[in-house]
Scaffold this motif. Structure first.
Motif, PDB file in Angstrom:
ATOM      1  N   HIS A 245       1.021  -0.803  -0.141  1.00 59.38           N
ATOM      2  CA  HIS A 245       0.085   0.245  -0.047  1.00 59.38           C
ATOM      3  C   HIS A 245       0.806   1.653  -0.323  1.00 59.38           C
ATOM      4  O   HIS A 245       0.378   2.562   0.212  1.00 59.38           O
ATOM      5  CB  HIS A 245      -1.045   0.014   1.471  1.00 59.38           C
ATOM      6  CG  HIS A 245      -1.662  -1.109   0.837  1.00 59.38           C
ATOM      7  ND1 HIS A 245      -1.792  -2.077   0.905  1.00 59.38           N
ATOM      8  CD2 HIS A 245      -3.240  -1.020   0.898  1.00 59.38           C
ATOM      9  CE1 HIS A 245      -3.075  -2.390   1.327  1.00 59.38           C
ATOM     10  NE2 HIS A 245      -3.469  -2.073   1.069  1.00 59.38           N
TER      11      HIS A 245
ATOM     12  N   ARG B 158       2.025   7.401   1.926  1.00 61.67           N
ATOM     13  CA  ARG B 158       1.548   7.666   2.607  1.00 61.67           C
ATOM     14  C   ARG B 158       1.950   8.871   3.940  1.00 61.67           C
ATOM     15  O   ARG B 158       1.425   9.394   4.692  1.00 61.67           O
ATOM     16  CB  ARG B 158       0.198   6.958   2.390  1.00 61.67           C
ATOM     17  CG  ARG B 158       0.181   6.557   1.138  1.00 61.67           C
ATOM     18  CD  ARG B 158      -0.595   7.633   0.657  1.00 61.67           C
ATOM     19  NE  ARG B 158      -2.083   8.414   1.828  1.00 61.67           N
ATOM     20  CZ  ARG B 158      -3.555   7.386   1.432  1.00 61.67           C
ATOM     21  NH1 ARG B 158      -3.703   6.278   1.633  1.00 61.67           N
ATOM     22  NH2 ARG B 158      -4.051   8.446   2.735  1.00 61.67           N
TER      23      ARG B 158
ATOM     24  N   ASP C 163      -7.632   8.116   7.321  1.00 66.22           N
ATOM     25  CA  ASP C 163      -7.747   7.694   5.652  1.00 66.22           C
ATOM     26  C   ASP C 163      -8.947   6.029   6.135  1.00 66.22           C
ATOM     27  O   ASP C 163      -8.135   5.242   6.581  1.00 66.22           O
ATOM     28  CB  ASP C 163      -6.288   7.609   4.665  1.00 66.22           C
ATOM     29  CG  ASP C 163      -7.399   6.758   3.500  1.00 66.22           C
ATOM     30  OD1 ASP C 163      -8.699   6.374   3.318  1.00 66.22           O
ATOM     31  OD2 ASP C 163      -6.764   7.211   2.580  1.00 66.22           O
TER      32      ASP C 163
ATOM     33  N   LEU D 100      -8.431   3.326   3.955  1.00 68.20           N
ATOM     34  CA  LEU D 100      -7.166   2.917   3.579  1.00 68.20           C
ATOM     35  C   LEU D 100      -7.347   1.736   5.165  1.00 68.20           C
ATOM     36  O   LEU D 100      -7.214   0.432   4.458  1.00 68.20           O
ATOM     37  CB  LEU D 100      -6.439   3.739   3.479  1.00 68.20           C
ATOM     38  CG  LEU D 100      -4.506   3.010   4.073  1.00 68.20           C
ATOM     39  CD1 LEU D 100      -4.677   1.559   2.601  1.00 68.20           C
ATOM     40  CD2 LEU D 100      -3.793   4.408   3.360  1.00 68.20           C
TER      41      LEU D 100
ATOM     42  N   ARG E 210      -9.124  -1.080   4.219  1.00 66.61           N
ATOM     43  CA  ARG E 210      -8.255  -2.193   3.066  1.00 66.61           C
ATOM     44  C   ARG E 210      -7.869  -3.531   4.419  1.00 66.61           C
ATOM     45  O   ARG E 210      -7.302  -4.452   4.281  1.00 66.61           O
ATOM     46  CB  ARG E 210      -8.414  -1.425   2.450  1.00 66.61           C
ATOM     47  CG  ARG E 210      -9.538  -0.651   1.503  1.00 66.61           C
ATOM     48  CD  ARG E 210      -8.192  -1.001  -0.469  1.00 66.61           C
ATOM     49  NE  ARG E 210      -7.373   0.708  -0.202  1.00 66.61           N
ATOM     50  CZ  ARG E 210      -8.349   1.408  -0.561  1.00 66.61           C
ATOM     51  NH1 ARG E 210      -8.820   1.984  -0.612  1.00 66.61           N
ATOM     52  NH2 ARG E 210      -6.761   2.936   0.034  1.00 66.61           N
TER      53      ARG E 210
END
Length: 231
Positions: free
Chosen positions: A32, A37, A86, A89, A92
């Motif tokens: 990811h 990020r 987030d 995210l 996930r």
């Protein structure tokens, strides 16, 4: 034989949770692109995650949060440490963690040798774990140890969590044995050892890094190989 039934904890006792979790989180960190990020390194990511996850598991065992909150919050709170928000995210990551983690196969040293030894001595082997039913069974299947156990008792099937007596009583009843002829092997003093003791079951405190002071248990070992001197 003094004992007729042997109960094991799974995570941190047979299945090397930390090694497997680190490998899983490393995959997720790369998959990811978390460095992009705003999380500078995997080491910083894991250091934050480990602290938060331990606190959330403690709250889960005490009934303050449910499993869905545990799975989501361990990532959302970790992200907050890096000023990231987030939710999609995090969802996930939570789902992928549960998918990938059970496929990891690292076991503590001597696990297979000791399980074979106990089976040859005709001990019925059982498992008592606070982990989730599907996840724990997949861990055992992928690591090749599921077939050793007659009964696998999870907190979901028992409707109770260690250290509460109900899960131990449920396991004893399911296995058709009594507390006096059973023994419990686990790594967590206030969960496995205290819980078994309160249920009248002798305990083996597995402390590979050394026992915490002040812990009272029937036996204390640093290597699973030492079980051969007890059973």
């Amino acid at each position: 034989m003094r004992y007729k039934h042997v109960f094991f904890d799974l995570d941190h006792t047979l299945w090397d949770f930390e090694t497997n979790a680190v490998a899983t989180l490393q995959e997720l960190y790369a998959e990811h692109a978390l460095q992009e990020r705003g999380i500078p390194s995997f080491e910083q990511f894991y250091a934050s995650y480990a602290v938060i996850n331990d606190k959330l598991w403690d709250r889960f065992r005490k009934g303050f949060i449910n499993r869905n909150e545990l799975r989501l919050k361990r990532f959302s709170l970790t992200f907050l440490d890096f000023k990231i928000c987030d939710d999609q995210l995090c969802e996930r990551l939570g789902a992928r963690f549960i998918e990938v983690l059970p496929t990891k196969t690292a076991l503590f040293p001597h696990t297979m040798d000791v399980l074979n030894y106990l089976r040859e001595k005709q001990y019925p082997l059982h498992l008592i774990t606070n982990g989730f039913e599907e996840t724990q069974r997949l861990k055992m299947k992928h690591s090749g140890i599921e077939h050793y156990f007659t009964h696998i008792v999870t907190s979901e099937t028992a409707g109770s969590l260690k250290p509460h007596r109900e899960i131990f009583d449920y396991a004893l009843q399911l296995s058709g044995c009594s507390a006096s002829d059973s023994i419990m092997i686990g790594d967590t003093p206030d969960v496995d050892i205290l819980g078994a003791r309160e249920a009248g079951i002798d305990q083996v405190y597995f402390a590979p890094l050394g026992a915490l002071s002040g812990i009272q248990s029937t036996y204390t070992i640093q290597s699973l190989h030492e079980l051969k001197t007890i059973l």
